[in-house]
Design an enzyme around this catalytic site. Structure first.
Site, PDB file in Angstrom:
ATOM      1  N   GLY B 297       0.998  -2.304   6.684  1.00 48.16           N
ATOM      2  CA  GLY B 297       0.806  -1.033   7.395  1.00 48.16           C
ATOM      3  C   GLY B 297       1.291   0.128   6.543  1.00 48.16           C
ATOM      4  N   TRP B 300      -1.161   0.728   3.727  1.00 45.25           N
ATOM      5  CA  TRP B 300      -2.400   1.362   4.204  1.00 45.25           C
ATOM      6  C   TRP B 300      -2.340   2.888   3.982  1.00 45.25           C
ATOM      7  CZ3 TRP B 300      -3.070   5.158   7.894  1.00 45.25           C
ATOM      8  CH2 TRP B 300      -4.371   5.406   8.299  1.00 45.25           C
ATOM      9  N   HIS B 301      -1.105   3.442   4.045  1.00 45.92           N
ATOM     10  CA  HIS B 301      -0.970   4.891   3.929  1.00 45.92           C
ATOM     11  C   HIS B 301      -1.219   5.417   2.525  1.00 45.92           C
ATOM     12  CE1 HIS B 301       0.947   4.310   7.835  1.00 45.92           C
ATOM     13  NE2 HIS B 301       0.661   5.572   8.063  1.00 45.92           N
ATOM     14  N   GLY B 302      -1.060   4.577   1.505  1.00 50.21           N
ATOM     15  CA  GLY B 302      -1.338   5.105   0.175  1.00 50.21           C
ATOM     16  C   GLY B 302      -0.839   4.226  -0.936  1.00 50.21           C
ATOM     17  N   PHE B 442      -4.700  10.036   3.604  1.00 48.96           N
ATOM     18  CA  PHE B 442      -4.627   8.581   3.729  1.00 48.96           C
ATOM     19  C   PHE B 442      -6.013   7.987   3.883  1.00 48.96           C
ATOM     20  CE2 PHE B 442      -0.424   9.770   5.857  1.00 48.96           C
ATOM     21  CZ  PHE B 442       0.209   9.842   4.629  1.00 48.96           C
TER      22      PHE B 442
END
Lengths: 286, 442
Positions: B297, B300-302, B442
């Site tokens: 998770g 997923w943001h970067g 993102f």
């Protein structure tokens, strides 16, 4: 519910507009809480209450720190985090006619992205709307007013610079010298810098001088470490070469050679140094 | 018409990105058809694995290539032309969102024993539906992340002008625009000093205040966007899932994740956590699953290690919390609850530092400074007052939720026109200088 909310909204807005109107749509005394509001508010002030001063300064945040020490006949169009080009564009667009325009040259690599005046994305609403509804101007923002009333002591953004920890200054300068900040050794003459800033600056200078306005370029002292970087030296050389091409008389006032200047972070002068430099510059600019 | 408008919207800034988007849509349509048309379970599984891998591979190429390359290669010297091309590939807008939606489609169909009813029989019709599912403009660039089984059934429902819920849309849109334009856009200029080395000069109290401001800003920015997306979708007759449910009142980190970015956390839960076995395979396996899900998770943001650390932090606190909850039962008093809320809020706020200061050492320096910068004087100036003033609406928004239902249904309901009327007034007179949405990157 929708109708009731809209009625309440219109009522509060009308009351607010009336208070502003009753006070003659004058510029309020409350300050701006942060640099971005200050920039927009400053350009609005020029747009809706054109300054009648003899001198207008165009600069970035390092000129902004001179503001408390400027005489009354000088108006500052210093855009924090921005470029002197914004101020020059405004003078040109609004057809302002001071006797002298002072232009800071320390941050020439910053291009102007858009004007704060005509681009609605910068200031929420366009100049035309703000012309029609003065209460929508940034400098009237009600939360600013409440903040001012609560805090009473009107400390502006520049005062943030006063509160500093001297132990960190060396670190800050070191950080500014890193590649990507002041790009040491990078070839400048053919880079985008010249196209993005020097060319439009020269064009605007031509237009301003054509109005019979005297243009004075000035360099604010910074930490010698920064002023000795090849990048900065090249920038100044490129600037000096460019003004020769102008074939019109402009004055350039380089930073005075003096080892006693103190900065808070390498390029922003400390309060005392800022006052001394401002007084020194004002004697020469006239 | 909605599809054409959505594609124009997406292509407006960078038209060439449309090729990638349409390629992803077409690939997922064909792969999904491959799954439900498969003759054997193994064939079905193979196609699903290939489909999911291709989606994740695409995401990895654009999002993590730089990070992996710099870590392995050690620098950017002596790049081959292919390496340089891959390194400088720009991140396509919304790729994290639409690849997850593509995976949702594949897995929903894979998990269904036969072709789901919401998939149309005609192939072209299915392609149209998938294009709308992925490209529907309100959610395309920053979510909420949709799940196929929730969205497809809505596509062919008859939509009538008379059934548009105007009051709900008015409330949703107004709150969304207010949170973004008045709160987030003003707070962003008040929290800008959470950057290195600017924060080194701030006092401990100032650092705490700005951290509070940033927590409110990121909520207002993302929740504001989500509400605008939900309100706009409602206008077209589509119900998007809620993305936020008063996250800062959470009493535990696990509760926080049922209230913050719900569409992502429920996606991870449904398609990853459950697939890994969830909490059905013993304590240790549950802890490992929690850590894995939160690490992914975070990723997923970067493509930065700081996001992984952020996910790791949340995974770790979830594991610790779960362990403690099994041993200690805290009394249900208002003081304990308040302390729990403050603890979770403080932990979450410190973790946000990794979103702003992507260099882990700088985030750590900021954390230390909040305790050590007590020698720098704190000035209660307009900037500090404004930080509190702009944070207040978000705090009040959360506190109102805690009021008893009787007050919410009577007094608060009556006060609604005053709330919304004030928001309308502030939108006209107090909007900040616009900045892009935080979650766009993102």
């Amino acid at each position: 519910m929708i109708v009731k909310s809209i009625v309440v909204g219109i009522f509060i807005t009308s009351l607010f507009a009336f208070i502003i109107y009753a006070n003659g749509n004058t510029i309020p005394t409350w300050g701006f809480p942060h640099w971005n509001h200050d920039n927009v508010g400053k350009t609005e002030k020029v747009a809706f209450h054109a300054p009648s001063t003899n001198i207008i300064l165009c600069g970035s945040s390092i000129s902004y720190l001179m503001e408390p020490y400027l005489p009354r006949e000088v108006y500052s169009l210093s855009i924090t985090g921005g470029s002197p080009l914004t101020g020059m564009q405004l003078i040109n667009q609004l057809n302002l006619k001071p006797k002298i325009v002072g232009i800071e040259i320390n941050y020439l690599e910053r291009s102007v992205e858009d004007t704060y005046l005509t681009h609605p994305l910068y200031s929420g609403f366009s100049k035309e709307i703000k012309d029609l509804f003065p209460f929508m101007r940034t400098y009237y923002q009600p939360i600013n007013a409440i903040g001012y009333l609560i805090s009473k002591n009107n400390i502006k953004v520049r005062d943030a610079y006063k509160i500093t920890n001297p132990g960190h200054i060396g670190k800050t300068i070191e950080n500014m010298l890193l590649p990507g900040k002041i790009k040491i050794g990078k070839e400048l003459r053919d880079s985008a810098t010249v196209n993005n800033t020097l060319k439009p600056m020269l064009e605007l200078t031509r237009k301003i001088t054509a109005q019979g306005i005297k243009v004075v370029f000035y360099e604010i002292p910074m930490n010698p470490l920064l002023m000795r970087t090849p990048r900065y030296k090249q920038l100044i050389e490129a600037f000096q070469d460019s003004i020769k091409l102008l074939e019109i008389p402009v004055t350039f006032i380089p930073a005075p050679k003096y080892s006693g200047w103190k900065t808070v972070d390498g390029d922003h002068l400390e309060t005392a140094s800022s006052r001394v430099y401002t007084e020194w510059l004002m004697k020469r600019i006239n | 018409m909605l599809i054409i408008a959505s594609l124009i919207f997406y292509a407006w800034e960078q038209p060439y990105l449309l090729i990638l988007l349409l390629g992803s849509i077409s690939f997922n349509t064909l792969t999904t058809q491959g799954i439900y048309l498969s003759q054997t379970p193994n064939q079905r599984k193979l196609i699903a694995v290939l489909g999911v891998s291709a989606n994740l591979g695409l995401l990895a190429l654009f999002k993590y290539f730089k990070l992996i390359f710099v870590t392995v290669h050690g620098g950017l010297e002596d790049l081959t032309p292919v390496e340089a091309f891959l390194y400088y590939l720009p991140l396509p807008v919304g790729i994290s969102f639409y690849t997850f939606e593509g995976i949702s489609l594949l897995l929903d169909v894979f998990r269904s024993p036969e072709k789901p009813k919401w998939i149309p029989d005609k192939r072209l019709h299915f392609w149209y539906d998938t294009t709308l599912f992925v490209s529907f403009f309100p959610h395309l660039v920053a979510g909420p992340i949709l799940k196929a089984h929730e969205f497809y059934p809505q596509i062919n429902n008859q939509k009538k002008f008379t059934s548009i819920p105007w009051v709900r849309i008015f409330e949703t849109l107004l709150t969304g625009y207010f949170l973004k334009m008045v709160i987030a856009d003003n707070l962003k200029d008040l929290t800008y000093q959470i950057s290195y080395p600017a924060f080194l000069d701030l006092s401990a109290a100032d650092l705490w205040l700005r951290l509070l401001g940033y927590s409110m800003q990121i909520f207002a920015d993302f929740a504001g966007y989500s509400l605008i997306a939900i309100g706009l979708a409602d206008l077209f007759g589509y119900k998007l899932p809620d993305n936020f449910r008063f996250p800062y009142i959470a009493k535990s980190f696990s509760e926080f994740w049922t209230r913050w970015h719900i569409s992502l956390s429920s996606w991870l839960k449904e398609y990853l956590y459950f697939s890994l076995g969830g909490n059905r395979k013993g304590k240790v396996r549950t802890y490992i699953n929690l850590m894995l899900v939160m690490l992914l998770g975070g990723m997923w943001h970067g493509g930065a290690w700081s996001f992984m650390v952020w996910g790791g932090f949340h995974g770790l606190v979830l594991v610790i919390e779960r362990g403690i909850q099994q041993v200690v039962k805290l009394p249900n008093s208002i003081w304990v609850t308040t302390m729990e809320r403050l603890l979770v809020f403080t932990g979450v706020s410190f973790a946000w530092l990794l979103f702003v200061l992507t260099d882990f050492s700088q985030a750590l320096l900021y954390f230390k400074a909040t305790f050590t910068h007590t020698d720098i004087p704190f000035v209660w100036g307009p900037l500090q007052v404004q930080l509190v003033l702009y944070s207040l609406p978000v705090i009040i928004y959360h506190l109102l939720y805690l009021l008893p239902d009787s007050i919410k249904q009577n007094q608060l309901k009556m006060a609604k026109p005053i709330f919304y009327g004030t928001m309308l007034f502030l939108l006209l007179t107090n909007a900040g200088v616009p900045g892009s949405f935080i979650y766009f990157r993102f």
